[in-house]
Design a protein around this motif. Structure first.
Motif, PDB file in Angstrom:
ATOM      1  N   HIS A  22      40.636  43.008  39.878  1.00  0.00           N
ATOM      2  CA  HIS A  22      41.883  42.523  39.287  1.00  0.00           C
ATOM      3  C   HIS A  22      43.011  43.470  39.659  1.00  0.00           C
ATOM      4  O   HIS A  22      42.798  44.527  40.237  1.00  0.00           O
ATOM      5  CB  HIS A  22      41.767  42.348  37.762  1.00  0.00           C
ATOM      6  CG  HIS A  22      41.903  43.603  36.974  1.00  0.00           C
ATOM      7  ND1 HIS A  22      42.451  43.648  35.716  1.00  0.00           N
ATOM      8  CD2 HIS A  22      41.559  44.887  37.253  1.00  0.00           C
ATOM      9  CE1 HIS A  22      42.434  44.887  35.260  1.00  0.00           C
ATOM     10  NE2 HIS A  22      41.902  45.656  36.169  1.00  0.00           N
ATOM     11  N   ARG A  23      44.191  43.062  39.321  1.00  0.00           N
ATOM     12  CA  ARG A  23      45.363  43.915  39.492  1.00  0.00           C
ATOM     13  C   ARG A  23      46.287  43.620  38.331  1.00  0.00           C
ATOM     14  O   ARG A  23      46.531  42.454  38.009  1.00  0.00           O
ATOM     15  CB  ARG A  23      46.057  43.596  40.816  1.00  0.00           C
ATOM     16  CG  ARG A  23      47.299  44.420  41.041  1.00  0.00           C
ATOM     17  CD  ARG A  23      47.979  44.083  42.370  1.00  0.00           C
ATOM     18  NE  ARG A  23      49.242  44.795  42.433  1.00  0.00           N
ATOM     19  CZ  ARG A  23      50.400  44.252  42.813  1.00  0.00           C
ATOM     20  NH1 ARG A  23      50.443  42.986  43.212  1.00  0.00           N
ATOM     21  NH2 ARG A  23      51.499  44.956  42.813  1.00  0.00           N
ATOM     22  N   PRO A  85      32.333  32.015  35.514  1.00  0.00           N
ATOM     23  CA  PRO A  85      33.658  31.910  36.139  1.00  0.00           C
ATOM     24  C   PRO A  85      34.215  33.224  36.686  1.00  0.00           C
ATOM     25  O   PRO A  85      35.113  33.194  37.528  1.00  0.00           O
ATOM     26  CB  PRO A  85      34.556  31.381  35.002  1.00  0.00           C
ATOM     27  CG  PRO A  85      33.836  31.688  33.755  1.00  0.00           C
ATOM     28  CD  PRO A  85      32.378  31.721  34.072  1.00  0.00           C
ATOM     29  N   CYS A  86      33.689  34.389  36.231  1.00  0.00           N
ATOM     30  CA  CYS A  86      34.337  35.673  36.558  1.00  0.00           C
ATOM     31  C   CYS A  86      33.572  36.553  37.534  1.00  0.00           C
ATOM     32  O   CYS A  86      34.180  37.396  38.208  1.00  0.00           O
ATOM     33  CB  CYS A  86      34.568  36.472  35.274  1.00  0.00           C
ATOM     34  SG  CYS A  86      35.714  35.690  34.130  1.00  0.00           S
ATOM     35  N   ASP A  87      32.244  36.418  37.612  1.00  0.00           N
ATOM     36  CA  ASP A  87      31.455  37.373  38.389  1.00  0.00           C
ATOM     37  C   ASP A  87      31.809  37.306  39.873  1.00  0.00           C
ATOM     38  O   ASP A  87      31.843  36.226  40.466  1.00  0.00           O
ATOM     39  CB  ASP A  87      29.961  37.074  38.193  1.00  0.00           C
ATOM     40  CG  ASP A  87      29.080  38.216  38.668  1.00  0.00           C
ATOM     41  OD1 ASP A  87      29.539  39.384  38.632  1.00  0.00           O
ATOM     42  OD2 ASP A  87      27.936  37.942  39.069  1.00  0.00           O
ATOM     43  N   HIS A  88      32.047  38.490  40.455  1.00  0.00           N
ATOM     44  CA  HIS A  88      32.404  38.614  41.873  1.00  0.00           C
ATOM     45  C   HIS A  88      33.612  37.760  42.236  1.00  0.00           C
ATOM     46  O   HIS A  88      33.645  37.110  43.275  1.00  0.00           O
ATOM     47  CB  HIS A  88      31.193  38.303  42.770  1.00  0.00           C
ATOM     48  CG  HIS A  88      30.171  39.391  42.745  1.00  0.00           C
ATOM     49  ND1 HIS A  88      29.359  39.617  41.673  1.00  0.00           N
ATOM     50  CD2 HIS A  88      29.856  40.333  43.656  1.00  0.00           C
ATOM     51  CE1 HIS A  88      28.571  40.649  41.916  1.00  0.00           C
ATOM     52  NE2 HIS A  88      28.856  41.108  43.114  1.00  0.00           N
ATOM     53  N   ARG A  89      34.555  37.753  41.333  1.00  0.00           N
ATOM     54  CA  ARG A  89      35.818  37.052  41.585  1.00  0.00           C
ATOM     55  C   ARG A  89      36.965  38.037  41.384  1.00  0.00           C
ATOM     56  O   ARG A  89      36.781  39.132  40.860  1.00  0.00           O
ATOM     57  CB  ARG A  89      35.997  35.895  40.571  1.00  0.00           C
ATOM     58  CG  ARG A  89      34.947  34.817  40.591  1.00  0.00           C
ATOM     59  CD  ARG A  89      35.110  33.833  41.732  1.00  0.00           C
ATOM     60  NE  ARG A  89      36.428  33.236  41.832  1.00  0.00           N
ATOM     61  CZ  ARG A  89      36.835  32.142  41.157  1.00  0.00           C
ATOM     62  NH1 ARG A  89      36.007  31.540  40.308  1.00  0.00           N
ATOM     63  NH2 ARG A  89      38.048  31.663  41.320  1.00  0.00           N
ATOM     64  N   LEU A  91      39.941  38.398  39.077  1.00  0.00           N
ATOM     65  CA  LEU A  91      40.323  37.801  37.797  1.00  0.00           C
ATOM     66  C   LEU A  91      41.748  37.244  37.818  1.00  0.00           C
ATOM     67  O   LEU A  91      42.072  36.349  37.052  1.00  0.00           O
ATOM     68  CB  LEU A  91      40.170  38.821  36.665  1.00  0.00           C
ATOM     69  CG  LEU A  91      38.739  39.291  36.415  1.00  0.00           C
ATOM     70  CD1 LEU A  91      38.708  40.331  35.294  1.00  0.00           C
ATOM     71  CD2 LEU A  91      37.826  38.123  36.091  1.00  0.00           C
ATOM     72  N   ASN A  92      42.572  37.780  38.697  1.00  0.00           N
ATOM     73  CA  ASN A  92      43.939  37.232  38.809  1.00  0.00           C
ATOM     74  C   ASN A  92      43.927  35.796  39.323  1.00  0.00           C
ATOM     75  O   ASN A  92      44.879  35.058  39.117  1.00  0.00           O
ATOM     76  CB  ASN A  92      44.790  38.109  39.724  1.00  0.00           C
ATOM     77  CG  ASN A  92      45.011  39.492  39.152  1.00  0.00           C
ATOM     78  OD1 ASN A  92      44.047  40.179  38.836  1.00  0.00           O
ATOM     79  ND2 ASN A  92      46.237  39.906  39.000  1.00  0.00           N
ATOM     80  N   GLU A  97      47.037  34.489  33.090  1.00  0.00           N
ATOM     81  CA  GLU A  97      47.819  35.521  32.421  1.00  0.00           C
ATOM     82  C   GLU A  97      47.543  36.891  33.027  1.00  0.00           C
ATOM     83  O   GLU A  97      46.636  37.030  33.838  1.00  0.00           O
ATOM     84  CB  GLU A  97      47.500  35.501  30.926  1.00  0.00           C
ATOM     85  CG  GLU A  97      48.020  34.226  30.279  1.00  0.00           C
ATOM     86  CD  GLU A  97      47.284  33.879  29.014  1.00  0.00           C
ATOM     87  OE1 GLU A  97      47.537  34.565  28.023  1.00  0.00           O
ATOM     88  OE2 GLU A  97      46.485  32.951  29.028  1.00  0.00           O
ATOM     89  N   ILE A  98      48.310  37.884  32.631  1.00  0.00           N
ATOM     90  CA  ILE A  98      48.096  39.254  33.119  1.00  0.00           C
ATOM     91  C   ILE A  98      46.699  39.683  32.676  1.00  0.00           C
ATOM     92  O   ILE A  98      46.326  39.506  31.519  1.00  0.00           O
ATOM     93  CB  ILE A  98      49.157  40.216  32.539  1.00  0.00           C
ATOM     94  CG1 ILE A  98      50.564  39.712  32.883  1.00  0.00           C
ATOM     95  CG2 ILE A  98      48.958  41.627  33.085  1.00  0.00           C
ATOM     96  CD1 ILE A  98      51.665  40.423  32.099  1.00  0.00           C
TER      97      ILE A  98
END
Ligand SMILES: [Zn+2]
Length: 146
Positions: A22-23, A85-89, A91-92, A97-98
């Motif tokens: 993420h950033r 939905p999130c693994d090895h993705r 997140l942005n 949202e932030i």
């Protein structure tokens, strides 16, 4: 003194892990301001974390099983809601949202709640961004009887 008998509150906790990038960047700020607010977490290119998400349920015991919810059923619900939905993705790309831990805790709370049977509620959801950075979202208190 209340005449209502006090029922013990029973809780069950499950923890899952996923890895994601993420950033931290607010669209309302320019790059320099983002770097001031979020530090290294705003650097272009992003960075990764080994996230852990801990969900604590509260609710009535099933008198037949002596459990709030089956372990496998609970684990699968949390994995479906958060890990899938999130693994090895990045997140942005996953949330609009932030991707602060605060926002992730709130968003994951909603996602997990949708996967649970309606008679169970989430008492607390924790997001461990690192072992030292922990974020929490809480469910509302159940109605109290006078
Ligand atoms: Zn980060």
């Amino acid at each position: 003194m209340s005449a209502t008998p006090l029922l013990p509150r029973v809780q069950l906790t499950q923890r899952v892990r996923f890895e994601a990038a993420h950033r931290l960047v607010s669209p309302r700020l320019d790059l320099e301001q983002n770097l001031q607010v979020y530090g290294k977490c705003a650097r272009p290119g992003g960075h990764g974390h080994n996230y852990e998400v801990e969900v604590t349920l509260r609710g009535p015991l099933d008198p037949t099983t002596g459990m709030l919810m089956g372990r496998k059923e609970f684990r699968e619900a949390v994995e479906r809601a958060v890990v899938e939905p999130c693994d090895h993705r990045n997140l942005n790309d996953v949330v609009s949202e932030i991707t602060t831990g605060e926002n992730l805790a709130r968003i994951f709370f909603e996602w997990v709640a949708r996967e649970l049977p309606p008679h169970l509620e989430i008492m607390r959801l924790r997001v461990y961004e690192t072992p030292r950075n922990v974020f929490e979202a809480y469910g509302g208190d159940p109605p109290t009887t006078p």
